[in-house]
Design a protein around this motif. Structure first.
Motif, PDB file in Angstrom:
ATOM      1  N   GLU A 198       1.136  -1.339   0.013  1.00  0.00           N
ATOM      2  CA  GLU A 198       0.373  -0.477  -0.054  1.00  0.00           C
ATOM      3  C   GLU A 198       1.027   1.198   0.028  1.00  0.00           C
ATOM      4  OE1 GLU A 198      -2.415  -0.977   3.775  1.00  0.00           O
ATOM      5  OE2 GLU A 198      -3.759  -1.908   2.631  1.00  0.00           O
ATOM      6  N   GLU A 199       1.737   1.759   1.292  1.00  0.00           N
ATOM      7  CA  GLU A 199       2.778   2.026   0.559  1.00  0.00           C
ATOM      8  C   GLU A 199       3.243   2.852  -0.787  1.00  0.00           C
ATOM      9  OE1 GLU A 199       5.781   1.422   4.166  1.00  0.00           O
ATOM     10  OE2 GLU A 199       4.216   2.193   5.577  1.00  0.00           O
ATOM     11  N   ARG A 200       3.585   1.944  -1.410  1.00  0.00           N
ATOM     12  CA  ARG A 200       4.707   1.614  -2.549  1.00  0.00           C
ATOM     13  C   ARG A 200       3.437   2.002  -3.204  1.00  0.00           C
ATOM     14  NH1 ARG A 200      10.226  -0.851  -2.488  1.00  0.00           N
ATOM     15  NH2 ARG A 200       9.637  -1.826  -5.183  1.00  0.00           N
ATOM     16  N   THR A 201       2.883   1.439  -3.426  1.00  0.00           N
ATOM     17  CA  THR A 201       1.570   2.023  -4.673  1.00  0.00           C
ATOM     18  C   THR A 201       1.461   3.263  -4.357  1.00  0.00           C
ATOM     19  OG1 THR A 201       0.338  -0.205  -4.726  1.00  0.00           O
ATOM     20  CG2 THR A 201      -0.861   1.870  -4.988  1.00  0.00           C
ATOM     21  N   SER A 202       1.076   4.127  -3.072  1.00  0.00           N
ATOM     22  CA  SER A 202       0.900   5.436  -2.514  1.00  0.00           C
ATOM     23  C   SER A 202       2.506   6.560  -3.179  1.00  0.00           C
ATOM     24  CB  SER A 202       0.245   5.753  -1.988  1.00  0.00           C
ATOM     25  OG  SER A 202       1.439   5.457  -0.486  1.00  0.00           O
ATOM     26  N   LYS A 203       3.639   5.773  -3.800  1.00  0.00           N
ATOM     27  CA  LYS A 203       4.743   6.125  -3.888  1.00  0.00           C
ATOM     28  C   LYS A 203       3.912   6.289  -5.606  1.00  0.00           C
ATOM     29  CE  LYS A 203       7.229   6.261   0.415  1.00  0.00           C
ATOM     30  NZ  LYS A 203       7.978   5.279   1.155  1.00  0.00           N
ATOM     31  N   GLY A 204       3.787   5.491  -5.895  1.00  0.00           N
ATOM     32  CA  GLY A 204       3.208   5.473  -7.385  1.00  0.00           C
ATOM     33  C   GLY A 204       4.837   4.796  -8.044  1.00  0.00           C
ATOM     34  N   LYS A 259       5.523   0.852  -8.735  1.00  0.00           N
ATOM     35  CA  LYS A 259       4.587  -0.775  -9.461  1.00  0.00           C
ATOM     36  C   LYS A 259       5.430  -1.833  -9.529  1.00  0.00           C
ATOM     37  CE  LYS A 259       2.000  -2.137 -13.661  1.00  0.00           C
ATOM     38  NZ  LYS A 259       0.998  -1.307 -13.989  1.00  0.00           N
TER      39      LYS A 259
END
Length: 99
Positions: free
Chosen positions: A80-86, A88
């Motif tokens: 979730e954190e990585r997705t929110s930072k864009g 992929k």
């Protein structure tokens, strides 16, 4: 006769194997903060999301269901954190064939 020869460097663990081993060890010890760091390193090293997910699911037999479940929860937070930072990450294919 050849028992004393050194192993070639190519037989050392690669980055994928090293991070997967760290993820397994930290799951077993229950150190969620260090596990979070190892999960990020594994994803940065190119491990697929499903590779990590499958490893965490398999670990319940070796380190117990609560620790495995905690690790899956930590992995979900990392994703979730990585997705929110864009960021992929590589998905890969699961064993069941579902992405």
């Amino acid at each position: 006769m050849k028992a004393q020869e050194n192993k070639p460097a190519k037989e050392a663990l690669n980055a994928h194997q090293q991070t997967l081993a760290a993820i397994a060890a930290l799951t077993a010890t229950g150190d969620q903060d260090a596990l979070k760091t190892a999960l990020n390193k594994g994803l940065d090293a190119g491990l697929a999301v499903n590779e990590i997910k499958e490893a965490l699911v398999q670990l319940y037999a070796y380190c117990g269901f609560p620790r495995s479940l905690n690790a899956v929860g930590t992995f979900k937070l990392v994703l979730e954190e990585r997705t929110s930072k864009g960021i992929k990450d590589k998905e890969g294919k699961s064993i069941a064939g579902n992405p």
